[in-house]
Each structure stands twice: as C-alpha cells, then as structure tokens.
Design a protein around this motif. Structure first.
Motif: not given
Length: 161
Positions: A95-102, A114-119, A137-143
C-alpha cells in the motif's frame, strides 16, 4: 568477487568492462559498467538465458558513476543495495504507492499504517515462519493466510469453522 562473508570466492569474478563497450554516445562521463560472473544457482535456472544454462554461469551487470573504487567493492555495495530494493517493492505491494486521499494528514496516517504493517510482516517472517514462507512476498502471505478455504458447519447446537 566476494561472498556474503566478505571473503574472496574462487568461483566468482567481477570485472570493469567499460573499455570493451567502445564509444558509447550519450553515455555520462565517468560512468563504469561492472559485470559479475558466478556459478548458476539452481534457484535461478528457470530465469536463466540459454547461454547461461549452457555454460552453467550467471552474469549480472550494473552501471555506476563512482570513480575511485575497485570493481569488487562496487559489486559488494550494489548487491547489498538490492536487498533494500526488495523491501521497497514489498512495501509498495502493501500500500505504499496507494494514497487514499488528497489531504496531507490522511496520507501521513496511511504511510504510518503501511510502515507498521511492513514491520509487523517482517517480524512475523523472522520470528514465526520458516522455509519458503520466511522469504515469501506479501502477496504470497496474503494468499496463504487470508485466503484459506473454510466451511461453517452447523450441528449439535454449535457452529464449527
């Protein structure tokens, strides 16, 4: 070439091949091209070219503008930086590249999450997982963790997952 422990490897070589490339038009001044040759690891056989498979060697190249260092030192610095790039890739997948707001404050909170989730993911892999999942990778862990099939069963006045 050096190994992960900093000792010289007998089966790996590093060379500066800038002089062999001829006159490169548009090439910035003082740039070098460094190549590394090492035995082909079984993990990389599927991605290897036909030439690499035939000779059972893996070739890697990179360009640098560092002037006064030996090719072996430049190669070691480059390989250690590759681990940083994998972390950035995994953070972008989280989610680092997906900013939810302006709004700046909302995006600051998002980056903190995102930093907390990465850690937390890194600590989970370091402390609780082994083998393939420890390097996944995160994708593999999610699945593997979140998309586990389950069935809710009713019986004997209870529900069971």
């Amino acid at each position: 070439a050096t190994g992960p422990d900093g000792e010289a490897r007998e089966d790996a070589f590093v060379a500066d091949i800038t002089g062999l490339l001829g006159n490169l038009t548009g090439w910035p001044p003082h740039h070098k091209v460094i190549v590394r040759k090492e035995p082909l690891h079984p993990r990389y056989v599927k991605d290897a070219s036909d030439y690499e498979k035939k000779h059972n060697k893996r070739y890697q190249t990179f360009a640098t503008n560092t002037r006064r260092r030996q090719p072996a030192w430049l190669d070691c610095r480059h390989r250690s930086h590759a681990r940083v790039e994998l972390g950035i890739r995994d953070s972008k997948a989280g989610g680092l590249g997906l900013f939810p707001s302006q709004e700046l404050k909302v995006n600051q909170a998002w980056l903190l999450a995102v930093a907390l989730a990465t850690d937390l993911r890194a600590w989970l892999q370091l402390l609780a997982l082994e083998g393939e999942l420890a390097r996944a990778t995160p994708k593999t862990l999610r699945y593997r963790f979140l998309h586990v099939p389950a069935v809710l069963v009713h019986g004997q006045r209870r529900r069971r997952l």
